[in-house]
Design a protein around this motif. Sequence first.
Motif, PDB file in Angstrom:
ATOM      1  N   GLN A  73      -0.373  11.269  76.966  1.00 14.67           N
ATOM      2  CA  GLN A  73      -0.747  11.982  75.745  1.00 14.67           C
ATOM      3  C   GLN A  73      -1.189  13.428  76.012  1.00 14.67           C
ATOM      4  O   GLN A  73      -1.345  14.205  75.078  1.00 14.67           O
ATOM      5  CB  GLN A  73      -1.825  11.242  74.952  1.00 14.67           C
ATOM      6  CG  GLN A  73      -3.223  11.317  75.528  1.00 14.67           C
ATOM      7  CD  GLN A  73      -3.577  10.106  76.365  1.00 14.67           C
ATOM      8  OE1 GLN A  73      -2.712   9.356  76.809  1.00 14.67           O
ATOM      9  NE2 GLN A  73      -4.858   9.906  76.600  1.00 14.67           N
ATOM     10  N   PRO A  76       1.613  16.806  75.235  1.00 16.82           N
ATOM     11  CA  PRO A  76       1.714  17.299  73.852  1.00 16.82           C
ATOM     12  C   PRO A  76       0.478  18.090  73.404  1.00 16.82           C
ATOM     13  O   PRO A  76       0.596  19.063  72.650  1.00 16.82           O
ATOM     14  CB  PRO A  76       1.874  16.026  73.014  1.00 16.82           C
ATOM     15  CG  PRO A  76       2.416  15.010  73.956  1.00 16.82           C
ATOM     16  CD  PRO A  76       1.836  15.362  75.298  1.00 16.82           C
ATOM     17  N   LYS A  77      -0.699  17.688  73.886  1.00 15.10           N
ATOM     18  CA  LYS A  77      -1.924  18.435  73.552  1.00 15.10           C
ATOM     19  C   LYS A  77      -1.870  19.838  74.154  1.00 15.10           C
ATOM     20  O   LYS A  77      -2.274  20.811  73.520  1.00 15.10           O
ATOM     21  CB  LYS A  77      -3.158  17.701  74.075  1.00 15.10           C
ATOM     22  CG  LYS A  77      -3.504  16.452  73.317  1.00 15.10           C
ATOM     23  CD  LYS A  77      -4.746  15.812  73.898  1.00 15.10           C
ATOM     24  CE  LYS A  77      -5.061  14.491  73.225  1.00 15.10           C
ATOM     25  NZ  LYS A  77      -6.232  13.842  73.811  1.00 15.10           N
ATOM     26  N   GLU A  79       0.873  21.537  74.921  1.00 18.46           N
ATOM     27  CA  GLU A  79       1.883  22.309  74.201  1.00 18.46           C
ATOM     28  C   GLU A  79       1.344  22.823  72.877  1.00 18.46           C
ATOM     29  O   GLU A  79       1.602  23.969  72.496  1.00 18.46           O
ATOM     30  CB  GLU A  79       3.147  21.468  74.000  1.00 18.46           C
ATOM     31  CG  GLU A  79       3.889  21.221  75.296  1.00 18.46           C
ATOM     32  CD  GLU A  79       5.033  20.228  75.181  1.00 18.46           C
ATOM     33  OE1 GLU A  79       5.214  19.632  74.098  1.00 18.46           O
ATOM     34  OE2 GLU A  79       5.744  20.048  76.187  1.00 18.46           O
ATOM     35  N   GLN A  80       0.579  22.001  72.175  1.00 20.17           N
ATOM     36  CA  GLN A  80      -0.023  22.424  70.907  1.00 20.17           C
ATOM     37  C   GLN A  80      -0.991  23.586  71.143  1.00 20.17           C
ATOM     38  O   GLN A  80      -0.993  24.563  70.391  1.00 20.17           O
ATOM     39  CB  GLN A  80      -0.751  21.242  70.254  1.00 20.17           C
ATOM     40  CG  GLN A  80      -1.386  21.569  68.930  1.00 20.17           C
ATOM     41  CD  GLN A  80      -0.350  21.892  67.860  1.00 20.17           C
ATOM     42  OE1 GLN A  80       0.809  21.517  67.948  1.00 20.17           O
ATOM     43  NE2 GLN A  80      -0.786  22.584  66.844  1.00 20.17           N
ATOM     44  N   THR A  81      -1.775  23.501  72.199  1.00 16.69           N
ATOM     45  CA  THR A  81      -2.716  24.569  72.533  1.00 16.69           C
ATOM     46  C   THR A  81      -1.975  25.867  72.855  1.00 16.69           C
ATOM     47  O   THR A  81      -2.359  26.940  72.399  1.00 16.69           O
ATOM     48  CB  THR A  81      -3.595  24.151  73.734  1.00 16.69           C
ATOM     49  OG1 THR A  81      -4.278  22.942  73.402  1.00 16.69           O
ATOM     50  CG2 THR A  81      -4.592  25.224  74.103  1.00 16.69           C
ATOM     51  N   ARG A  83       0.988  26.763  71.790  1.00 19.56           N
ATOM     52  CA  ARG A  83       1.599  27.287  70.557  1.00 19.56           C
ATOM     53  C   ARG A  83       0.588  28.038  69.688  1.00 19.56           C
ATOM     54  O   ARG A  83       0.916  29.046  69.080  1.00 19.56           O
ATOM     55  CB  ARG A  83       2.217  26.156  69.739  1.00 19.56           C
ATOM     56  CG  ARG A  83       3.547  25.706  70.245  1.00 19.56           C
ATOM     57  CD  ARG A  83       4.237  24.735  69.271  1.00 19.56           C
ATOM     58  NE  ARG A  83       5.354  24.107  69.943  1.00 19.56           N
ATOM     59  CZ  ARG A  83       5.292  22.954  70.603  1.00 19.56           C
ATOM     60  NH1 ARG A  83       4.159  22.272  70.644  1.00 19.56           N
ATOM     61  NH2 ARG A  83       6.345  22.475  71.209  1.00 19.56           N
ATOM     62  N   ILE A  84      -0.630  27.522  69.634  1.00 19.20           N
ATOM     63  CA  ILE A  84      -1.672  28.101  68.781  1.00 19.20           C
ATOM     64  C   ILE A  84      -2.224  29.402  69.365  1.00 19.20           C
ATOM     65  O   ILE A  84      -2.559  30.326  68.628  1.00 19.20           O
ATOM     66  CB  ILE A  84      -2.807  27.081  68.561  1.00 19.20           C
ATOM     67  CG1 ILE A  84      -2.297  25.929  67.715  1.00 19.20           C
ATOM     68  CG2 ILE A  84      -4.019  27.731  67.927  1.00 19.20           C
ATOM     69  CD1 ILE A  84      -3.262  24.762  67.636  1.00 19.20           C
TER      70      ILE A  84
END
Length: 107
Positions: A73, A76-77, A79-81, A83-84
């Motif tokens: 998990q 994905p965390k 990648e989200q960070t 992107r933001i």
Amino acid sequence: MAEKLRKYETLFVIHPDHTDAKDEIVEKISQIIQQDGGEVLKQDDWGMRKLAYPIEKKRQGYYYLMEFAAPAQTPPKLEQTFRIDERIMRFIVVKLDEKYEPETLAA
């Protein structure tokens, strides 16, 4: 039994105007990995390098490579960070083929 950890590596490029925040960004990424029970195995600061093509009209970026072991998990965390965070120009997270076995990393 603890969740199985896999080996990953991430390469991210920090915007050249934000290289003063490099340590803060690296610490933030390390904390995300450790929150899920993972661990950072290697860190490699590549420094300022020329980009293959201009991004946001910039020709250089600050490259940082990190190898880590973490549960499924975590990527994905991350990648989200990435992107933001507007300080990150580009990133990639790749699962490595090797299985992570803490006791065999003593070498």
